[in-house]
Design an enzyme around this catalytic site. Sequence first.
Site, PDB file in Angstrom:
ATOM      1  CG  ASP A   8      -0.337   0.147   2.543  1.00  0.00           C
ATOM      2  OD1 ASP A   8       0.917   0.233   2.604  1.00  0.00           O
ATOM      3  OD2 ASP A   8      -1.056   0.202   3.546  1.00  0.00           O
ATOM      4  CB  CYS A  65       0.626  -2.740   4.723  1.00  0.00           C
ATOM      5  SG  CYS A  65       0.472  -3.897   6.086  1.00  0.00           S
ATOM      6  CB  THR A  67       1.897  -2.841  11.050  1.00  0.00           C
ATOM      7  OG1 THR A  67       0.680  -3.269  10.402  1.00  0.00           O
ATOM      8  CG2 THR A  67       1.667  -1.512  11.754  1.00  0.00           C
ATOM      9  CG  HIS A  98       9.728 -24.888  11.914  1.00  0.00           C
ATOM     10  ND1 HIS A  98       9.657 -24.887  13.297  1.00  0.00           N
ATOM     11  CD2 HIS A  98      10.964 -25.346  11.612  1.00  0.00           C
ATOM     12  CE1 HIS A  98      10.798 -25.336  13.803  1.00  0.00           C
ATOM     13  NE2 HIS A  98      11.609 -25.619  12.795  1.00  0.00           N
ATOM     14  CG  HIS A 133       8.184 -28.697  10.180  1.00  0.00           C
ATOM     15  ND1 HIS A 133       7.853 -28.201  11.419  1.00  0.00           N
ATOM     16  CD2 HIS A 133       9.504 -29.007  10.235  1.00  0.00           C
ATOM     17  CE1 HIS A 133       8.922 -28.205  12.201  1.00  0.00           C
ATOM     18  NE2 HIS A 133       9.939 -28.690  11.503  1.00  0.00           N
TER      19      HIS A 133
HETATM   20  C1  RB5 Z   1      -2.017   2.536   6.519  1.00  0.00           C
HETATM   21  O1  RB5 Z   1      -2.037   3.753   7.202  1.00  0.00           O
HETATM   22  C2  RB5 Z   1      -1.832   1.374   7.487  1.00  0.00           C
HETATM   23  O2  RB5 Z   1      -2.965   1.197   8.248  1.00  0.00           O
HETATM   24  C3  RB5 Z   1      -1.475   0.110   6.737  1.00  0.00           C
HETATM   25  O3  RB5 Z   1      -0.324   0.335   5.991  1.00  0.00           O
HETATM   26  C4  RB5 Z   1      -1.164  -1.125   7.563  1.00  0.00           C
HETATM   27  O4  RB5 Z   1      -0.251  -0.861   8.569  1.00  0.00           O
HETATM   28  C5  RB5 Z   1      -2.325  -1.893   8.008  1.00  0.00           C
HETATM   29  O5  RB5 Z   1      -2.185  -2.978   8.615  1.00  0.00           O
END
Ligand code: RB5
Length: 149
Positions: A8, A65, A67, A98, A133
């Site tokens: 993203d 993304c 996180t 695994h 596994h």
């Molecule tokens: C975008 O702001 C953020 O929410 C997205 O990149 C991600 O971290 C969602 O899990």
Amino acid sequence: MKIGIASDHAGYEMKKYIIGYLRKEGYEVMDFGPHILKKVDYPDYGAKAAAQLSSGKIDRAILICGTGIGMSIIANRFRGVRAALCYTPFLAEIARLHNDANAIVLGGRIIANELACEIVRVFLETKFGGGRHLRRIRKIDKIILDKDL
Ligand code: RB5
């Protein structure tokens, strides 16, 4: 090995960096977008790459993304996709050994680009351990198939 990559906006810069790294290493990389930096929704792009992985059109996926959490959630909805959120090379190694992870998920706001490339390198070079596994992975697939009935 065909590799698909998607992000993203929060993973866009890291995506570009990893594509450069992988192409330099000689890998074939398909970029599922976004192709310009704009605010987008991670499920739209994560689903594009995960669908290709699920149908066997690519062998591995890299999803990024902010996180890594959102991309993990969407990717693991797809049959046959085993997406692992990895913040260290060790996690990437274990995810392959695994869990036979076929998608790696990274947090563009959490780790540096150089570390992300090292995690991707380990992910691509480590083979699945098989044995006990494999039995565990088959149980996951069976639960998904039963649930779909
Ligand atoms: C975008 O702001 C953020 O929410 C997205 O990149 C991600 O971290 C969602 O899990």
